[in-house]
Design a protein around this motif. Structure first.
Motif, short mmCIF file in Angstrom:
data_model
loop_
_atom_site.label_atom_id
_atom_site.label_comp_id
_atom_site.label_asym_id
_atom_site.label_seq_id
_atom_site.Cartn_x
_atom_site.Cartn_y
_atom_site.Cartn_z
N LYS A 25 0.86 -1.19 0.00
CA LYS A 25 0.00 0.00 0.00
C LYS A 25 0.89 1.23 0.00
N ASN A 26 0.29 2.39 -0.15
CA ASN A 26 1.05 3.64 0.00
C ASN A 26 1.53 3.75 1.44
N GLN A 28 3.27 6.47 3.89
CA GLN A 28 3.51 7.91 3.94
C GLN A 28 4.87 8.26 4.54
N GLU A 117 7.19 9.21 0.45
CA GLU A 117 6.06 8.33 0.13
C GLU A 117 6.59 7.12 -0.65
N LYS A 119 5.24 3.88 -2.81
CA LYS A 119 4.04 3.42 -3.52
C LYS A 119 3.90 1.89 -3.47
#
Length: 159
Positions: A25-26, A28, A117, A119
């Motif tokens: 998932k992303n 942060q 971030e 990805k």
């Protein structure tokens, strides 16, 4: 017993690099990714074990660090189930950083945090803190090529 987060996974990359850890998932910037877990011991106790690992070609998944002016090691060599041991090194393109975290028990824990971030399906990499590793030269060439490309893209034609 603590488990690794379910938003990362291990994947075989190639024979040279071996395995790597990737995001599902992303993730942060600043977010916790995973703890480097294994057997905590004094660095002086680890020296003989590392010689055995080298002689038997077992590989070495040892992270050395300082805490209260004492050298420690976390040995994950015999813990294939811990994902952090598969996170690869990148001196010039890291997207994560290893930090020492103290909890209520005052014991040091090594935790990986996102520098930017990350990805989904992107490999998670951090700088091991060791210069001169064999793949650093190729990484540096790639970095220099990116700098050249960005300079070319910054040239404007004025008519």
């Amino acid at each position: 017993m603590m488990t690794d987060p379910d938003f990362i996974y291990k994947k075989f990359i190639n024979k040279t690099k071996g395995y790597g850890v990737f995001a599902c998932k992303n993730i942060q910037k600043g977010e916790f990714i995973v703890q480097y877990r294994g057997d905590l011991c004094l660095k002086c106790e680890m020296i003989e074990k590392e010689k055995v690992y080298e002689q038997t070609n077992a590989g070495s998944y040892v992270y050395d660090f300082m805490h209260n002016n004492i050298e420690y090691s976390i040995d994950a060599t015999s813990h294939e189930e811990y994902l952090a041991r598969y996170v690869n090194d990148s001196k010039y393109f890291p997207n994560a950083v290893m930090k020492k975290v103290l909890t209520e028990d005052r014991n040091p824990h090594l935790c990986l945090f996102a520098l930017k971030e990350i990805k989904p399906n992107e490999e998670i990499v951090y700088f091991y803190g060791v210069d001169g590793l064999t793949w650093h030269a190729a990484e540096l060439e790639r970095k220099q090529e990116q700098i050249k490309e960005s300079k070319v893209n910054d040239i404007f034609l004025i008519i």
